[in-house]
Design a protein around this motif. Structure first.
Motif, PDB file in Angstrom:
ATOM      1  N   UNK A 166      21.849  -0.698  43.848  1.00 33.44           N
ATOM      2  CA  UNK A 166      22.099   0.721  44.573  1.00 33.44           C
ATOM      3  C   UNK A 166      21.298   0.650  45.867  1.00 33.44           C
ATOM      4  N   UNK A 167      20.707  -0.285  46.292  1.00 28.30           N
ATOM      5  CA  UNK A 167      20.156  -0.261  47.493  1.00 28.30           C
ATOM      6  C   UNK A 167      18.786   0.471  47.387  1.00 28.30           C
ATOM      7  N   UNK A 181      18.135   8.729  38.932  1.00 26.20           N
ATOM      8  CA  UNK A 181      19.257   8.936  39.265  1.00 26.20           C
ATOM      9  C   UNK A 181      20.202   8.741  37.958  1.00 26.20           C
ATOM     10  N   UNK A 182      19.815   7.748  37.193  1.00 28.56           N
ATOM     11  CA  UNK A 182      20.511   7.665  35.849  1.00 28.56           C
ATOM     12  C   UNK A 182      20.313   9.138  34.778  1.00 28.56           C
ATOM     13  N   UNK A 183      19.351   9.648  35.052  1.00 26.27           N
ATOM     14  CA  UNK A 183      18.857  10.772  34.161  1.00 26.27           C
ATOM     15  C   UNK A 183      20.060  11.723  34.624  1.00 26.27           C
ATOM     16  N   UNK A 240      34.945   1.480  39.417  1.00 27.55           N
ATOM     17  CA  UNK A 240      34.252   2.894  38.836  1.00 27.55           C
ATOM     18  C   UNK A 240      35.021   3.272  37.867  1.00 27.55           C
ATOM     19  N   UNK A 241      35.689   2.313  37.120  1.00 28.93           N
ATOM     20  CA  UNK A 241      36.700   2.579  36.284  1.00 28.93           C
ATOM     21  C   UNK A 241      36.375   3.371  35.067  1.00 28.93           C
ATOM     22  N   UNK A 242      35.040   3.277  34.713  1.00 26.56           N
ATOM     23  CA  UNK A 242      34.653   3.910  33.525  1.00 26.56           C
ATOM     24  C   UNK A 242      34.800   5.524  33.698  1.00 26.56           C
ATOM     25  N   UNK A 243      34.617   5.887  34.985  1.00 24.49           N
ATOM     26  CA  UNK A 243      34.622   7.337  35.034  1.00 24.49           C
ATOM     27  C   UNK A 243      36.022   7.664  35.374  1.00 24.49           C
ATOM     28  N   UNK A 244      36.470   8.800  34.603  1.00 25.60           N
ATOM     29  CA  UNK A 244      37.935   8.879  35.024  1.00 25.60           C
ATOM     30  C   UNK A 244      38.146   9.831  36.190  1.00 25.60           C
ATOM     31  N   UNK A 245      38.974   9.632  36.801  1.00 24.62           N
ATOM     32  CA  UNK A 245      39.036  10.524  38.033  1.00 24.62           C
ATOM     33  C   UNK A 245      39.491  11.789  37.742  1.00 24.62           C
ATOM     34  N   UNK A 246      39.727  12.097  36.502  1.00 24.67           N
ATOM     35  CA  UNK A 246      40.140  13.463  36.216  1.00 24.67           C
ATOM     36  C   UNK A 246      38.726  14.143  35.860  1.00 24.67           C
ATOM     37  N   UNK A 247      37.826  13.471  35.860  1.00 25.53           N
ATOM     38  CA  UNK A 247      36.551  13.882  35.422  1.00 25.53           C
ATOM     39  C   UNK A 247      35.869  15.015  36.206  1.00 25.53           C
ATOM     40  N   UNK A 248      36.430  15.290  37.389  1.00 29.62           N
ATOM     41  CA  UNK A 248      36.017  16.201  38.015  1.00 29.62           C
ATOM     42  C   UNK A 248      34.445  15.762  38.921  1.00 29.62           C
ATOM     43  N   UNK A 273      30.103  11.277  44.787  1.00 27.38           N
ATOM     44  CA  UNK A 273      30.241   9.873  45.056  1.00 27.38           C
ATOM     45  C   UNK A 273      28.992   8.921  44.124  1.00 27.38           C
ATOM     46  N   UNK A 274      27.841   9.584  44.258  1.00 21.60           N
ATOM     47  CA  UNK A 274      26.803   8.807  43.924  1.00 21.60           C
ATOM     48  C   UNK A 274      26.988   8.559  42.285  1.00 21.60           C
ATOM     49  N   UNK A 275      27.203   9.637  41.610  1.00 23.38           N
ATOM     50  CA  UNK A 275      27.447   9.331  40.151  1.00 23.38           C
ATOM     51  C   UNK A 275      28.503   8.175  39.800  1.00 23.38           C
TER      52      UNK A 275
END
Lengths: 217, 285
Positions: free
Chosen positions: A191-192, B49-51, A119-127, A132-134
């Motif tokens: 994503x199931x 979900x993407x949106x 999940x690297x693209x999302x920074x852990x500091x990004x609140x 989790x789903x994001x």
């Protein structure tokens, strides 16, 4: 420096800020030292998201974004008003990012920043820690082939029209649709959202993940 | 990867069908038709979900860098940096202090667009340190003088075919008008008092003379061309103007087909400082 008159007929919706953007761009071209910074301020977050999701690596995304915006800064006089300003900015940023991807591919000696993998693209500091789903979605998005990821990011995540995205990416609208559809199908699987029936062959993972050619006519 | 059911549509094919591409197989296959329906339903959830994904906020360091760059005033001021300052194939650039950012930004911007080239153009070009000079001076690059103003896209478009063909010659008018057009600010006037008076100058000094000389040109191109791209050679040179001022346009291949990258540099372009006035990408004629 020429910047033709604003193509009024093409300004669809004043509420989306395009008229404002055009005015700012014109002011910049005319020499207003603050106009471009103000313009970028309106789109910075969105453009950052584009760069980050396209490249998947923060430092390179930052470099790409600043390269792109400075190029836009200087090339503003060549903006002809036939696309919305935000579309034009997206095009500049996406192209800067894709240039970097191509250079990565052309130079195997340059260490390839780990693209997806986590999940690297999302920074852990990004609140977003609680989201989790994001994080999961971002991670799944990062695993898509580059072309599909770009198309989905622009169309589905950022809500751009297929036509605008076709303009940004320089491909036919049908290609954008195909890339989106294929990418969504992969996401549905990862994503199931979709049961993976054994009798239906899933698409094999694209070699090299994000740098694959997958997707699109 | 799997040979489970080669006659059925795979996921990509189903996705293409969903995107409107007709597929004969679907008409006769209940399984795939059913699968298509599932995919359609699932897709709606994926899109929703993407949106809903939030945009990641811009890192503060990057916001500062951008602000600094755009607040630095004119791009010309920011461009007074050496393109060679960019480390070749560098260790990854870290976030820079804002003060340094504006400098590196510009060089990066140019390089990002201009200096990627096809990897197979180096047929007979030595990848040596002086390749730029070899390219420019020894490889038959015509020193065009189109008279175009590279701040004016229309002017550039009009001039480009002849420039690329090496037949753009308007040297006479360019030289004289460029000299006359050269404004001097008050504080510079004293130090440049030696400039020939336009009316009296039968043969005005060519501000770009240094860049016409092979050594001077090499010096400049060293700054413009990236050290890590020894195969890159200019497509054309045009001794022209930018906003009425004498300038050299270095036309380079562009990574995007059908495009060209153009560096516009001032008369003082040198290895230590390219004096980039502008960078543009134009449609190849």
């Amino acid at each position: 420096v020429t910047q033709g008159p604003p193509a009024l007929g093409l300004v669809e919706d004043p509420a989306d800020g395009d008229a404002r953007d055009r005015a700012l761009l014109a002011a910049h071209v005319a020499g207003d030292p603050d106009a471009f910074g103000t313009l970028v301020g309106h789109h910075r977050d969105r453009l950052w998201a584009v760069a980050l999701r396209t490249l998947g690596e923060r430092e390179e995304a930052a470099d790409a974004l600043q390269d792109a915006l400075l190029s836009a800064y200087r090339a503003a006089g060549s903006y002809r008003g036939d696309a919305r300003v935000t579309t034009w900015l997206h095009r500049v940023v996406v192209n800067a990012c894709l240039d970097r991807v191509r250079r990565r591919q052309a130079r195997p000696t340059v260490p390839m920043p780990e693209q997806g993998g986590s999940a690297e693209p999302v920074d852990k500091h990004d609140a977003l820690g609680a989201r989790e789903t994001a994080l999961e979605i971002e991670a799944a998005l990062a695993e898509l082939p580059m072309e599909q990821r770009c198309a989905i990011m622009l169309v589905d995540v950022h809500g751009m029209s297929v036509e605008d995205v076709a303009s940004v990416l320089g491909v036919p609208a049908g290609t954008v649709k195909s890339r989106c559809s294929r990418g969504r199908a992969r996401l549905a699987l990862s994503l199931g959202h979709l049961r993976n029936r054994p009798e239906i062959p899933p698409v094999p993972p694209a070699p090299g993940k994000a740098q694959s050619q997958g997707g699109g006519a | 990867m799997t040979d489970a059911a080669p006659t059925h549509l795979d996921l990509d094919q189903l996705a293409d069908a969903l995107a409107g591409e007709p597929h004969e197989h679907l008409a006769g296959c209940a399984s795939c038709t059913s699968r298509l329906g599932e995919l359609q339903a699932a897709e709606a959830g994926v899109v929703a979900a993407l949106r809903a994904l939030p945009d990641p906020p811009v890192p503060a360091e990057l916001a500062d860098r951008l602000s600094a760059a755009f607040a630095a005033g004119s791009p010309l001021a920011a461009a007074r940096s050496s393109v060679t300052a960019l480390p070749a194939q560098a260790p990854r650039r870290r976030f820079l202090p804002a003060a340094a950012a504006a400098v590196l930004l510009v060089s990066g911007a140019g390089l990002g667009y201009a200096l990627v080239t096809g990897s197979t153009s180096g047929d007979d070009i030595a990848a040596s340190g002086d390749s730029a000079a070899g390219l420019a001076a020894g490889r038959g690059l015509v020193q065009n003088a189109s008279g175009a103003d590279y701040a004016d896209p229309a002017s550039v478009s009009a001039a480009l075919p002849a420039v690329l063909a090496g037949t753009a010659r308007a040297a006479e008018s360019m030289d004289s008008t460029a000299m006359r057009a050269q404004p001097e600010s008050e504080d510079q006037a004293d130090s440049s008092a030696e400039l020939p008076a336009p009316a009296a100058a039968a043969v005005p000094e060519d501000p770009l003379a240094r860049l016409r000389d092979p050594a001077g040109l090499q010096d400049c191109l060293t700054a413009v061309l990236p050290p890590e791209e020894p195969d890159l050679r200019p497509r054309a040179l045009d001794y022209a103007t930018y906003q009425g001022q004498p300038a050299l346009a270095v036309v380079l291949p562009d990574p995007e087909p059908g495009k060209l990258s153009v560096f516009v540099v001032g008369p003082d372009c040198a290895a230590a400082d390219a004096k980039v006035l502008s960078f543009l990408r134009v449609d190849a004629p």
